[in-house]
Design a protein around this motif. Sequence first.
Motif, PDB file in Angstrom:
ATOM      1  N   THR A 155      40.192  26.564  31.316  1.00 57.33           N
ATOM      2  CA  THR A 155      40.401  27.099  29.976  1.00 57.33           C
ATOM      3  C   THR A 155      41.890  27.326  29.762  1.00 57.33           C
ATOM      4  O   THR A 155      42.705  27.192  30.686  1.00 57.33           O
ATOM      5  N   ASP A 156      42.256  27.692  28.530  1.00 54.55           N
ATOM      6  CA  ASP A 156      43.659  27.971  28.227  1.00 54.55           C
ATOM      7  C   ASP A 156      44.167  29.176  28.991  1.00 54.55           C
ATOM      8  O   ASP A 156      45.376  29.331  29.189  1.00 54.55           O
ATOM      9  N   ASN A 157      43.257  30.053  29.399  1.00 47.25           N
ATOM     10  CA  ASN A 157      43.645  31.256  30.125  1.00 47.25           C
ATOM     11  C   ASN A 157      43.437  31.127  31.635  1.00 47.25           C
ATOM     12  O   ASN A 157      43.451  32.129  32.341  1.00 47.25           O
ATOM     13  N   GLY A 158      43.244  29.895  32.104  1.00 46.94           N
ATOM     14  CA  GLY A 158      43.025  29.689  33.525  1.00 46.94           C
ATOM     15  C   GLY A 158      41.576  29.345  33.817  1.00 46.94           C
ATOM     16  O   GLY A 158      40.725  29.355  32.916  1.00 46.94           O
ATOM     17  N   PRO A 159      41.265  29.047  35.072  1.00 44.43           N
ATOM     18  CA  PRO A 159      39.900  28.648  35.423  1.00 44.43           C
ATOM     19  C   PRO A 159      38.918  29.810  35.335  1.00 44.43           C
ATOM     20  O   PRO A 159      39.256  30.949  35.639  1.00 44.43           O
ATOM     21  N   LEU A 160      37.701  29.511  34.897  1.00 46.24           N
ATOM     22  CA  LEU A 160      36.623  30.485  34.849  1.00 46.24           C
ATOM     23  C   LEU A 160      35.479  29.997  35.722  1.00 46.24           C
ATOM     24  O   LEU A 160      35.089  28.827  35.642  1.00 46.24           O
ATOM     25  N   ASN A 161      34.955  30.901  36.551  1.00 38.39           N
ATOM     26  CA  ASN A 161      33.812  30.576  37.397  1.00 38.39           C
ATOM     27  C   ASN A 161      32.527  31.022  36.703  1.00 38.39           C
ATOM     28  O   ASN A 161      32.321  32.216  36.480  1.00 38.39           O
ATOM     29  N   VAL A 162      31.688  30.061  36.362  1.00 38.61           N
ATOM     30  CA  VAL A 162      30.452  30.336  35.644  1.00 38.61           C
ATOM     31  C   VAL A 162      29.283  30.294  36.626  1.00 38.61           C
ATOM     32  O   VAL A 162      29.049  29.273  37.286  1.00 38.61           O
TER      33      VAL A 162
END
Length: 204
Positions: A155-162
């Motif tokens: 994402t624009d704010n860095g990686p997200l772990n879903v």
Amino acid sequence: MPRGRYSLHDTHDHTPLGEEHFHCAPGPSGWRYVSQTTTPTGDPAGSVDLAIDELGRPIRLELHAGGWQVRGAAIDGVTWVRTDPAGEQATEGNAPAHAFTGTSPAFLVATARLLRLTPDSPATRVRLVRFTDPVLAPLTLDQSWALLKTETHATDNGPLNVDEYQVTDLNTGEQHAVHIVGDVVLAAPGIELEHLDTPPSTFT
């Protein structure tokens, strides 16, 4: 501190039930979630205030809906007091359960924190007390939770772990998927994340 808005709808016919405007944050003693719910026309419908400790146990719950009020906590299982709209009667309840659940996405995050599953964990059984809308009637139910996988999304704010969970209602056998990132629910039956001001918090 994530702030945002969920849309809520009926899981059977997708009728809009309203919205939940929330903010939440982890702290030194656990995690707290506060929200206001509205009807499809925008009128106030109730509120949720849930605090869990660092192990995911509910240390304080306060619900308001339809004039009814519930206050509860993890005491001898879970214990709660339910007050009628007139404020004339208060009924105390107790159940040998692990935590509470209900319509709010807060309960999904709290249950995930309580169970602390990994993709290698076996499906885990949990007993919950659900407060049903619109009168906050208590109902004890058994679920099985399994963490199927964790995927990383850029994402624009860095990686997200879903995290993708499979939740099974052990009373009916019905299964559904729940997607959680940090302390925010991306999607679940009857729940859609419509807006998020700030990125989800990451639990340590």
